[in-house]
Write an enzyme that holds these catalytic residues in place. Structure first.
Site, PDB file in Angstrom:
ATOM      1  N   ASP A  64       0.847  -1.193   0.000  1.00 16.82           N
ATOM      2  CA  ASP A  64       0.000   0.000   0.000  1.00 16.82           C
ATOM      3  C   ASP A  64       0.885   1.246   0.000  1.00 16.82           C
ATOM      4  OD1 ASP A  64      -2.134   1.782   0.459  1.00 16.82           O
ATOM      5  OD2 ASP A  64      -3.135   0.376   1.815  1.00 16.82           O
ATOM      6  N   ASP A  96      -2.843   4.735  -2.340  1.00 14.88           N
ATOM      7  CA  ASP A  96      -3.771   5.439  -1.468  1.00 14.88           C
ATOM      8  C   ASP A  96      -4.189   6.782  -2.091  1.00 14.88           C
ATOM      9  OD1 ASP A  96      -4.917   5.459   1.279  1.00 14.88           O
ATOM     10  OD2 ASP A  96      -3.717   7.279   1.494  1.00 14.88           O
ATOM     11  N   GLU A 141      -6.795   4.094  -5.353  1.00 13.75           N
ATOM     12  CA  GLU A 141      -7.978   4.498  -4.596  1.00 13.75           C
ATOM     13  C   GLU A 141      -8.338   5.911  -5.057  1.00 13.75           C
ATOM     14  OE1 GLU A 141      -9.515   5.108  -0.023  1.00 13.75           O
ATOM     15  OE2 GLU A 141      -7.568   5.850  -0.617  1.00 13.75           O
ATOM     16  N   HIS A 153     -11.065  -1.270   5.068  1.00 12.02           N
ATOM     17  CA  HIS A 153     -10.788  -0.817   6.429  1.00 12.02           C
ATOM     18  C   HIS A 153     -11.370   0.566   6.713  1.00 12.02           C
ATOM     19  CE1 HIS A 153      -7.933   1.023   3.796  1.00 12.02           C
ATOM     20  NE2 HIS A 153      -7.596   1.875   4.752  1.00 12.02           N
ATOM     21  N   ASP A 154     -12.013   1.188   5.742  1.00 16.14           N
ATOM     22  CA  ASP A 154     -12.621   2.505   5.940  1.00 16.14           C
ATOM     23  C   ASP A 154     -14.148   2.455   5.953  1.00 16.14           C
ATOM     24  OD1 ASP A 154     -10.082   3.749   5.842  1.00 16.14           O
ATOM     25  OD2 ASP A 154     -10.178   3.946   3.655  1.00 16.14           O
TER      26      ASP A 154
HETATM   27  C1  GLC Z   1      -7.257   6.308   2.419  1.00 16.98           C
HETATM   28  C2  GLC Z   1      -7.080   5.177   3.394  1.00 16.98           C
HETATM   29  C3  GLC Z   1      -7.523   5.668   4.741  1.00 16.98           C
HETATM   30  C4  GLC Z   1      -6.636   6.820   5.138  1.00 16.98           C
HETATM   31  C5  GLC Z   1      -6.630   7.912   4.067  1.00 16.98           C
HETATM   32  C6  GLC Z   1      -5.493   8.855   4.266  1.00 16.98           C
HETATM   33  O1  GLC Z   1      -8.575   6.668   2.247  1.00 16.98           O
HETATM   34  O2  GLC Z   1      -7.766   4.048   2.956  1.00 16.98           O
HETATM   35  O3  GLC Z   1      -7.497   4.655   5.715  1.00 16.98           O
HETATM   36  O4  GLC Z   1      -7.095   7.384   6.336  1.00 16.98           O
HETATM   37  O5  GLC Z   1      -6.466   7.389   2.787  1.00 16.98           O
HETATM   38  O6  GLC Z   1      -4.277   8.220   3.986  1.00 16.98           O
END
Ligand code: GLC
Ligand code: CA
Length: 537
Positions: free
Chosen positions: A95, A190, A240, A314-315
């Site tokens: 990641d 990310d 993402e 995880h979010d």
């Molecule tokens: C992404 C991650 C999340 C994190 C954010 C900032 O959305 O999945 O867990 O808090 O980025 O890095």
């Protein structure tokens, strides 16, 4: 391996398996569980960040991209974990948090010390703008020593990097090269679509920082450069994408643009946000949910894009608690939700615990929570005038901690996750919802996921077929048809806890799978609560 034919499993390292009794999941814990992942049939394993970090955002605040946080193990453990997965025929995706670093990163420390070279790694301004960050605070933070403000789209401990600086881009490419050299097989990036900041920041008015930075003017150029210069175009890569558009995601994932294998978007996971506010509860809008999937699936298919398909990470809260049922229809609803995702056109992601139907945490006290986002929002909700009970009710539905509770391996002490005290409290239902119990039960959710994954390997139509959504005449019954040559795969899912009638013509054929699994003839006219099936003809 072809990413279209693959299934990815996501591990939240802190909560997966603790090998040394400190209550925190670790890399050796992951290695110990690789045979389990092999038995599930997954191809790739995405591990959330385990790099040195002050852990303000549980590792998404990286202080050193090329080392292992001692809390999770050593570089030798990491190498052993990668090698063992390779022996088992699986690959790791690491990641890469490249939109920002931690404020503990040496680059940011040098920047704070006033070194102009490193100040240019970040985004400093003489005046702040009225932007909000994603965790509910202002997005510009003052540094008295410099008399300047820096941008952070997330927590203030996560300063945003300046991608317009070519040195920053080179540094990040070297991080990719480093992990590639260690044998990593893919990458998750990310919040990747936030890296290209507005050309004229000063022209932006007040608003959310994310909305100004998403899909910025140099985004496609930056991604293509990162991917081609590090020669990872043939690896699995997933970005993402926050608040993105279909148009951009087609470009990000169409092989002709030489960017990524696929992207995550989140539009389908906002259908229960009241007026777009994550912290205001609303029943899911099932018409919207359906229409979002229909649009993204059909357009990506028509125009050569590729989706990462998922409900959980995880979010997000746990899907069975959100769009399914934790009670009487727990099993059927978890299977229905899995059926819907795994037969879509795209690469399915399974988030740890989803495959056994893990639920939300059901915390009732603020002290039980850990995540910075929900702790900030608890305060904000109270300031908005919500009672303690109502604010806790919102957190119980929306906190990211819902999906971060430890993996439930068995009905013994601490669900088999640790011999010590778990860093986050385990929901009581681990006594019945756990891997060990579901291994023994042929009708379990776990074994249903196994069957879904095997079907993808057996029938090319699942990875390769075109997709078309079918009109069912019922807002709670979704149906789609995949097609490859003369073959058809018809999938029907009842997203309701009631019997529903619908108008789908299901062709005669082989029932590949059904959420009830009782051999009843599938019927596109009357569906049982959370009934789902797939018919190949
Ligand atoms: C992404 C991650 C999340 C994190 C954010 C900032 O959305 O999945 O867990 O808090 O980025 O890095
Ligand atoms: Ca540990």
């Amino acid at each position: 391996m072809d990413y279209k034919n693959s299934v990815v499993y996501q591990i939240y390292v802190k909560s997966f398996c603790d090998s040394n009794g400190d209550g925190i999941g670790d890399l050796n814990g992951i290695r110990a569980k690789l045979p389990y992942l092999k038995s599930l049939g997954v191809d790739y394993i995405w591990v959330t960040p385990f790099f040195p970090s002050p852990m303000f955002d549980n590792g998404y605040d990286v202080a050193d991209y090329r080392a292992v946080n001692p809390m999770f193990g050593t570089m030798a453990d990491c190498e052993a974990m990668i090698a063992e997965a390779g022996r088992l025929g699986m690959g790791f995706m690491f990641d890469m948090v490249f939109n920002h670093t931690s404020w503990d990163h040496e680059w940011f420390k040098k920047a704070l010390a006033g070194d102009p070279e490193y100040m240019d790694y970040y985004i400093f301004r003489d005046k702040p703008l009225d932007w909000t960050a994603s965790f509910g605070t202002p997005a510009w933070e003052y540094v008295p020593e410099l008399n300047k403000w820096y941008l952070h789209l997330f927590d203030k401990s996560q300063p945003d990097l300046n991608w317009d600086n070519p040195k920053v881009r080179e540094e990040l490419k070297n991080v990719i090269r480093f992990w590639k050299g260690k044998g990593v097989k893919g990458f998750r990036f990310d919040v990747l679509n936030l890296i290209s900041k507005p050309e004229r920041i000063e022209d932006c008015g007040p608003g959310s920082g994310t909305s100004y930075c998403k899909d910025g003017h140099r985004i496609h150029e930056f991604i293509r450069e990162l991917v081609t210069d590090t020669q990872i175009e043939d690896m699995v890569t997933v970005g993402e994408m926050a608040s993105t558009t279909l148009e951009n995601c087609i470009r990000y994932s169409n092989p002709e643009s030489h960017e990524l294998s696929m992207c995550f978007n989140f539009h389908h996971l906002k259908v229960d946000y009241k007026n777009g506010d994550k912290w205001a509860l609303m029943e899911p809008d099932y018409v919207r949910l359906h229409d979002i999937f229909k649009e993204w699936q059909e357009e990506m298919s028509r125009r050569g894009g590729w989706n990462a398909v998922f409900w959980c990470n995880h979010d997000q809260p746990r899907v069975v608690s959100r769009f399914g049922d934790e009670g009487q229809y727990w099993r059927q609803s978890a299977k229905m939700l899995a059926t819907f995702i795994h037969f879509l056109r795209g690469t399915p992601y399974v988030y740890q615990g989803e495959e056994i139907g893990m639920t939300n945490a059901h915390y009732t006290r603020i002290e039980q929570y850990n995540d910075v986002e929900c702790i900030n929002y608890y305060q904000i909700l109270r300031e908005r005038g919500l009672s303690e009970a109502d604010a806790l009710g919102v957190l119980a539905a929306r906190s990211r901690d819902n999906s971060r509770t430890p993996m439930q391996w068995n009905p013994q002490h601490n669900a088999g996750f640790t011999n010590g005290t778990p860093w986050l409290e385990i929901p009581d239902n681990y006594r019945s919802i756990n891997v060990e119990a579901e291994e023994r039960d042929p009708d379990s959710i776990l074994n249903y996921y196994r069957a879904l994954i095997q079907l993808r390997k057996r029938y090319p139509i699942i990875a390769e077929g075109e997709i078309r959504f079918l009109d069912t005449g019922n807002a709670r019954v979704y149906a789609y048809e995949r097609s490859l040559g003369a073959q058809r795969l018809t999938v029907v899912c009842n997203f309701s806890g009631q019997p529903e009638s619908a108008a789908v013509a299901v062709p005669a054929g082989e029932v590949l799978l059904s959420s009830y699994g009782d051999g009843a003839a599938p019927d596109g006219q009357s569906l049982r609560p959370y009934e789902a099936f797939a018919v190949l003809s």
